[in-house]
Design an enzyme around this catalytic site. Structure first.
Site, PDB file in Angstrom:
ATOM      1  N   ASN A 162       0.859  -1.192   0.000  1.00 45.66           N
ATOM      2  CA  ASN A 162       0.000   0.000   0.000  1.00 45.66           C
ATOM      3  C   ASN A 162       0.888   1.232   0.000  1.00 45.66           C
ATOM      4  O   ASN A 162       1.317   1.722   1.046  1.00 45.66           O
ATOM      5  CB  ASN A 162      -0.915  -0.005   1.224  1.00 45.66           C
ATOM      6  CG  ASN A 162      -1.957  -1.093   1.144  1.00 45.66           C
ATOM      7  OD1 ASN A 162      -2.948  -0.971   0.425  1.00 45.66           O
ATOM      8  ND2 ASN A 162      -1.708  -2.193   1.841  1.00 45.66           N
ATOM      9  N   GLU A 163       1.155   1.692  -1.210  1.00 46.90           N
ATOM     10  CA  GLU A 163       2.076   2.815  -1.391  1.00 46.90           C
ATOM     11  C   GLU A 163       1.387   4.133  -1.033  1.00 46.90           C
ATOM     12  O   GLU A 163       0.156   4.169  -0.867  1.00 46.90           O
ATOM     13  CB  GLU A 163       2.527   2.861  -2.855  1.00 46.90           C
ATOM     14  CG  GLU A 163       3.302   1.626  -3.316  1.00 46.90           C
ATOM     15  CD  GLU A 163       4.742   1.570  -2.776  1.00 46.90           C
ATOM     16  OE1 GLU A 163       5.063   2.283  -1.804  1.00 46.90           O
ATOM     17  OE2 GLU A 163       5.538   0.801  -3.335  1.00 46.90           O
ATOM     18  N   PRO A 164       2.171   5.226  -0.892  1.00 48.97           N
ATOM     19  CA  PRO A 164       1.570   6.536  -0.630  1.00 48.97           C
ATOM     20  C   PRO A 164       0.417   6.801  -1.597  1.00 48.97           C
ATOM     21  O   PRO A 164       0.522   6.520  -2.797  1.00 48.97           O
ATOM     22  CB  PRO A 164       2.729   7.500  -0.875  1.00 48.97           C
ATOM     23  CG  PRO A 164       3.941   6.681  -0.511  1.00 48.97           C
ATOM     24  CD  PRO A 164       3.632   5.279  -0.957  1.00 48.97           C
ATOM     25  N   SER A 166      -2.538   5.399  -0.891  1.00 49.46           N
ATOM     26  CA  SER A 166      -3.518   4.354  -0.528  1.00 49.46           C
ATOM     27  C   SER A 166      -4.417   4.885   0.584  1.00 49.46           C
ATOM     28  O   SER A 166      -3.918   5.465   1.554  1.00 49.46           O
ATOM     29  CB  SER A 166      -2.810   3.102  -0.006  1.00 49.46           C
ATOM     30  OG  SER A 166      -1.949   2.580  -0.974  1.00 49.46           O
ATOM     31  N   THR A 181      10.365   1.956  -3.846  1.00 46.35           N
ATOM     32  CA  THR A 181      10.170   0.532  -3.526  1.00 46.35           C
ATOM     33  C   THR A 181      10.905  -0.329  -4.555  1.00 46.35           C
ATOM     34  O   THR A 181      11.564  -1.319  -4.210  1.00 46.35           O
ATOM     35  CB  THR A 181       8.657   0.190  -3.545  1.00 46.35           C
ATOM     36  OG1 THR A 181       8.022   0.993  -2.553  1.00 46.35           O
ATOM     37  CG2 THR A 181       8.400  -1.275  -3.279  1.00 46.35           C
TER      38      THR A 181
END
Ligand code: GLP
Length: 262
Positions: A162-164, A166, A181
């Protein structure tokens, strides 16, 4: 000596933070919590449900669990596991897949039943993903939900993938991986260009559905993002901050990862 007595406990607004001298001491404590849960649920005739993570962070926990299994201290016969995430696209047989990691670092060395292992598939057709994700989440619910979710944290503040950006009510889905990432995974894949561009991940909401959450972080390179997770306001720009909303989440650190906490 009980390692928990060596931990220095601090509080953020909501998340208890435990700081250990090193990752091994911290991991012994985490493994003990897992073993206690397995014993407690097994005594009641119930199946413990673990949410598992990949990456370098949980490796000492898995080593400790294998050691305890080999010393006949614990059995995983009735343990159900759900992994957080997987690269997409990737074959499970690829060395860098989360599936290969889990078998190499845990499942091949304990008595868990194959049918009780769940790892998101990285080799679905694109049009199968949405339904697959719904089914995966339904299976978690069918097993009574996750009792204990282990998490690492990415330098972007991701939990799972869940990247920025999300949001808190996000469900399991396919996501685009952040550049940072992919850079962090570059060594594993022998070059950033070989790192898959997407992942399949439990959503923030799926993760927050666990009864208990333990986020672990080791090393100085995690200190900045750990400080944001613990001390900043909740924001989708650092998805790990959503853990502050959980009533039973804790953060376990070594001294280096804790060095930026005020
Ligand atoms: C990966 C995983 C996360 C993991 C994170 C940190 O991208 N999807 O679940 O927590 O990165 O990795 P590491 O533990 O190697 O620092």
């Amino acid at each position: 000596m009980d390692t928990t007595t060596k931990a220095n406990r601090k509080y953020s607004k909501q998340i208890p933070v435990y700081i250990y001298d090193n990752a091994d001491a911290a991991s012994t404590h985490v493994a003990k919590q897992i073993v206690d849960l397995i014993r407690k649920k097994s005594e009641r005739g119930e199946c413990p449900v673990l949410g598992l993570a990949t990456g370098s962070t949980p490796l000492p926990v898995y080593r400790e669990l294998i050691k305890l299994y080999r010393n006949n201290k614990i059995s995983f016969q009735n343990v159900i596991t759900f992994n957080l995430d997987e690269y997409y696209p990737i074959e499970p047989s690829t060395r860098q897949s989360c599936a290969a990691y889990m078998y190499d670092n845990l499942f091949n060395h304990i008595d868990i039943k194959e049918k009780n292992i769940h790892i998101p598939s990285g080799n679905l057709n694109r049009d199968e993903i949405a339904e697959y994700c719904r089914n995966y989440e339904n299976k978690i619910v069918d097993h009574g939900g996750i009792d204990l979710q282990l998490l690492g944290i990415g330098r972007t503040g991701h939990i799972g993938f869940n990247e920025p950006g999300s949001v808190m009510n996000s469900n399991m889905r396919a996501v685009k991986l952040d550049k940072l990432t992919r850079e962090d995974a570059a060594d594993d894949f022998m070059g950033e260009e070989n790192v898959p561009r997407q992942g399949i991940t439990m959503g923030v909401s799926t993760i927050l559905g666990a009864d208990k959450i333990i986020l672990m972080a080791w090393g100085k390179h995690k200190a900045n993002i750990v400080a944001q997770l613990v001390e900043d306001n909740i924001s989708k720009h650092v998805p790990a901050t959503f853990l502050q909303e959980h009533s039973n989440a804790e953060v376990i650190l070594d001294k280096s990862a804790a060095c930026k906490l005020t």
